[in-house]
Scaffold this motif. Structure first.
Motif, PDB file in Angstrom:
ATOM      1  N   ILE A 187      -8.408   3.304  -4.418  1.00  0.00           N
ATOM      2  CA  ILE A 187      -8.231   4.049  -3.150  1.00  0.00           C
ATOM      3  C   ILE A 187      -8.689   3.045  -2.082  1.00  0.00           C
ATOM      4  CG2 ILE A 187      -9.209   5.740  -1.811  1.00  0.00           C
ATOM      5  CD1 ILE A 187      -9.437   7.196  -4.610  1.00  0.00           C
ATOM      6  N   VAL A 188      -7.702   3.048  -1.023  1.00  0.00           N
ATOM      7  CA  VAL A 188      -8.188   2.279   0.309  1.00  0.00           C
ATOM      8  C   VAL A 188      -8.715   3.137   1.426  1.00  0.00           C
ATOM      9  CG1 VAL A 188      -7.159   0.568   1.828  1.00  0.00           C
ATOM     10  CG2 VAL A 188      -6.624   0.439  -0.458  1.00  0.00           C
ATOM     11  N   ASP A 189      -8.078   4.006   1.398  1.00  0.00           N
ATOM     12  CA  ASP A 189      -8.310   5.182   2.522  1.00  0.00           C
ATOM     13  C   ASP A 189      -8.271   6.687   1.894  1.00  0.00           C
ATOM     14  OD1 ASP A 189      -8.944   6.154   5.242  1.00  0.00           O
ATOM     15  OD2 ASP A 189      -6.888   6.585   5.403  1.00  0.00           O
ATOM     16  N   PHE A 190      -9.301   7.124   1.859  1.00  0.00           N
ATOM     17  CA  PHE A 190      -9.427   8.602   1.354  1.00  0.00           C
ATOM     18  C   PHE A 190      -9.457   9.741   2.381  1.00  0.00           C
ATOM     19  CE2 PHE A 190     -11.990  12.317  -0.398  1.00  0.00           C
ATOM     20  CZ  PHE A 190     -10.776  12.782  -1.530  1.00  0.00           C
ATOM     21  N   GLN A 191      -8.362  10.754   2.399  1.00  0.00           N
ATOM     22  CA  GLN A 191      -8.441  11.634   3.294  1.00  0.00           C
ATOM     23  C   GLN A 191      -8.573  13.077   2.762  1.00  0.00           C
ATOM     24  OE1 GLN A 191      -4.612  11.150   5.099  1.00  0.00           O
ATOM     25  NE2 GLN A 191      -4.943   8.849   4.864  1.00  0.00           N
ATOM     26  N   ASN A 192      -9.586  13.660   3.225  1.00  0.00           N
ATOM     27  CA  ASN A 192      -9.741  15.131   2.400  1.00  0.00           C
ATOM     28  C   ASN A 192      -9.966  16.196   3.358  1.00  0.00           C
ATOM     29  OD1 ASN A 192     -10.038  17.040   0.748  1.00  0.00           O
ATOM     30  ND2 ASN A 192     -12.412  16.846   0.265  1.00  0.00           N
ATOM     31  N   GLY A 199      -4.428   9.771  -0.246  1.00  0.00           N
ATOM     32  CA  GLY A 199      -5.251   8.632   0.337  1.00  0.00           C
ATOM     33  C   GLY A 199      -4.209   7.461   0.128  1.00  0.00           C
ATOM     34  N   ASP A 200      -4.445   6.326   0.823  1.00  0.00           N
ATOM     35  CA  ASP A 200      -3.766   5.195   0.631  1.00  0.00           C
ATOM     36  C   ASP A 200      -4.185   4.170  -0.450  1.00  0.00           C
ATOM     37  OD1 ASP A 200      -2.070   5.668   2.809  1.00  0.00           O
ATOM     38  OD2 ASP A 200      -3.668   5.148   4.399  1.00  0.00           O
ATOM     39  N   MET A 216       0.711  -1.195   0.054  1.00  0.00           N
ATOM     40  CA  MET A 216      -0.010   0.010   0.187  1.00  0.00           C
ATOM     41  C   MET A 216       1.015   1.164  -0.039  1.00  0.00           C
ATOM     42  SD  MET A 216      -3.381   0.487   1.997  1.00  0.00           S
ATOM     43  CE  MET A 216      -2.716   0.100   3.735  1.00  0.00           C
ATOM     44  N   LYS A 229      -3.363  14.926   6.103  1.00  0.00           N
ATOM     45  CA  LYS A 229      -3.021  15.566   7.282  1.00  0.00           C
ATOM     46  C   LYS A 229      -1.924  16.580   6.831  1.00  0.00           C
ATOM     47  CE  LYS A 229      -0.620  14.021  11.439  1.00  0.00           C
ATOM     48  NZ  LYS A 229       0.122  13.100  12.274  1.00  0.00           N
ATOM     49  N   PHE A 282       0.876   5.835  -0.154  1.00  0.00           N
ATOM     50  CA  PHE A 282       0.302   6.865  -0.010  1.00  0.00           C
ATOM     51  C   PHE A 282       0.484   7.838  -1.168  1.00  0.00           C
ATOM     52  CE2 PHE A 282      -0.063  11.594   1.113  1.00  0.00           C
ATOM     53  CZ  PHE A 282      -1.548  11.514   1.512  1.00  0.00           C
TER      54      PHE A 282
END
Length: 209
Positions: free
Chosen positions: A85-90, A100-101, A1, A93, A3
């Motif tokens: 996309i496994v983990d979407f961050q919006n 996203g991961d 995985m 950080k 980023f």
């Protein structure tokens, strides 16, 4: 995985495809500047019908074509690999942009064999439209990727191709699309000809009753 910084767009980018972008939003200016400074790639996930889809394409910046005084930029990019996309961050950080991961997927069939029927349909469409389109590209780019943006297919249908791993199946999807639209285009062209003839003197054959 892995980023990836993410730059969602209302389009589909394919591996090996060249894409020119005008960067103007502050969050994406930050993203592109970081990619330039750190020699990083970023991802373009497809945003279709108001929704972020789960797949996209990693792209690399090939050239900073122009930097404007107000911070805007013109860049040239090229598609690399398809990801999920496994983990979407919006936002991501401590960033303005999303991230996203992702998992890179083995979703690319480089088979260069072209279905002759598909090729005949493509040529028929261009004849009807009276246009010439250059779809010759390097051998490493599958035919479906080369032609997909040039036959009037919808963004949602392009996304279906992006998530289809088999080149033969991708070509079958394009055949189905062309079989649907060519009769429509044919009738439109006939209608245009009838309209153009309206008001002109016509030489009519006599009818036998």
């Amino acid at each position: 995985m892995s980023f990836l910084p993410l730059f969602p767009l209302n389009l589909v980018v394919f591996p090996h495809e060249d894409l020119n972008l005008h960067i103007f939003e502050p969050r994406y200016r930050q993203l592109i500047n970081e990619c330039l400074e750190e020699n990083k790639t970023f991802g373009v996930p497809s945003f279709i019908n108001g929704k972020l889809r789960g797949y996209g394409t990693e792209v690399e910046i090939k050239q900073l074509s122009k930097r404007y005084g107000d911070g805007r930029m013109d860049i040239k990019t090229r598609g690399l690999r398809i990801f999920r996309i496994v983990d979407f961050q919006n936002p991501a950080k401590e960033k303005l942009y999303a991230g996203g991961d992702v998992i890179f997927v083995a979703n690319e069939d480089l088979n260069e064999e072209i279905n002759p029927y598909l090729l005949s349909l493509v040529e028929r469409l261009y004849q009807l439209l009276k246009i010439k389109v250059d779809y010759a590209k390097p051998e490493y780019m599958p035919f479906s990727y080369r032609i997909v943006h040039k036959i009037g297919i919808t963004v949602a249908e392009e996304y279906e191709l992006l998530t289809t791993p088999d080149e033969r199946v991708r070509q079958e999807i394009l055949i189905e699309h062309l079989e649907r639209i060519i009769p429509v285009v044919t009738e439109v062209e006939r209608t245009k000809e009838r309209i153009a003839m309206n008001g002109h003197f016509k030489e009519l054959d006599p009818l036998n009753f």
